[in-house]
Design a protein around this motif. Sequence first.
Motif, short mmCIF file in Angstrom:
data_model
loop_
_atom_site.label_atom_id
_atom_site.label_comp_id
_atom_site.label_asym_id
_atom_site.label_seq_id
_atom_site.Cartn_x
_atom_site.Cartn_y
_atom_site.Cartn_z
N VAL A 292 -0.43 -2.45 10.34
CA VAL A 292 0.21 -1.93 9.04
C VAL A 292 1.29 -0.86 9.29
O VAL A 292 2.37 -0.86 8.89
N HIS B 43 4.15 -1.82 11.31
CA HIS B 43 5.10 -2.64 10.27
C HIS B 43 5.84 -1.36 9.34
O HIS B 43 7.19 -1.29 9.41
N ASN B 44 4.97 -0.30 9.19
CA ASN B 44 5.66 0.64 8.40
C ASN B 44 6.76 1.43 9.08
O ASN B 44 7.74 1.98 8.55
N GLN C 241 -2.15 0.69 4.17
CA GLN C 241 -2.46 1.30 5.57
C GLN C 241 -3.45 2.67 5.22
O GLN C 241 -4.55 2.47 5.99
N TRP D 282 2.69 -0.51 0.90
CA TRP D 282 2.25 -0.83 2.28
C TRP D 282 1.71 0.51 2.90
O TRP D 282 0.83 0.55 3.53
#
Length: 305
Positions: free
Chosen positions: A167, A170-171, A69, A65
């Motif tokens: 992203v 999300h992280n 990004q 991830w």
Amino acid sequence: MPNALLYAIATLIWGSTWLAITFQYGSVPASASVAYRFLLAGLLLLGWCKLRGERLQLSRTEMAWSALQGALMFGVSYMLVYEAEKHIASGLMAVLNSSMVVINLVGMSLVFGRRMDQKSILGAALGILGIALVFWPELTDVRTASAWLGVACGLGAALLASLGNLVAQHNRNQQIPLLPSIGYGMLVGGGIALIFTLIHHQGLVFDTRPSYLASLLYLSIFGSVLAFAAYLTLLGRIGAAKSGYIAVAVPIVALLLSGWFEGFQWRIWTVAGIACAVAGNIIMLLDIAPVLRKLGLTRLAARLV
């Protein structure tokens, strides 16, 4: 650190990077400059994390991830920005980049189910209108195939950067360590730019002029490490939609600096545009409902809550 200070740090630094990037043009290919910038920034940030004793060992999922990004936010999007500015003026690129505000709003709604409230929509609309007014002469000058290619690259850069924001959101939701993930992401983004440079046989030319070295250090340390750390911390706190509004504030700072250093000519459109952008900032970031109620605008206040 307060959200307002994080917002100010990212805005003021990125607003000045427009000038710093101009010192990168010359004998070094644009993709190579992007590679140097983010590889150096990534190494510096990971070194700082090690000194601070932060967890540098990420799981495979966390690393994947972080890499995604980096590819979106630091690699391909920045190469498109540099390519766009070969064909269009930096002011027009600023207008195109401000479209991130709307893309972030839509993306947060589709991916994370966050509703697009009227306050955010109004703030985003005023912001983009303000930037468009400021750079109206450049917007009306898009006629040639080369200019339209620049517009396409600019919009592509904004779209990829917005996907990078999602992203990053999300992280943050998955509590992936912030600074190490940024550091690894920068290495991935810089690596992509490096591979692109080598594949296209552009050569790893390096410029030893003091102006290039100074701009590289500024863009790496301030424009990358400090600004992105502040921005992504803010994103984790208030979400990609509101933090993405920095894309509207940055061109205003760049405009002020351009007036001081490059002789930018102010017009009535400039003043009107800045007024719209500032109003959009206030609506997006501050709680103006109490003020509207005191003015007797209770219905409008209810809509903007």
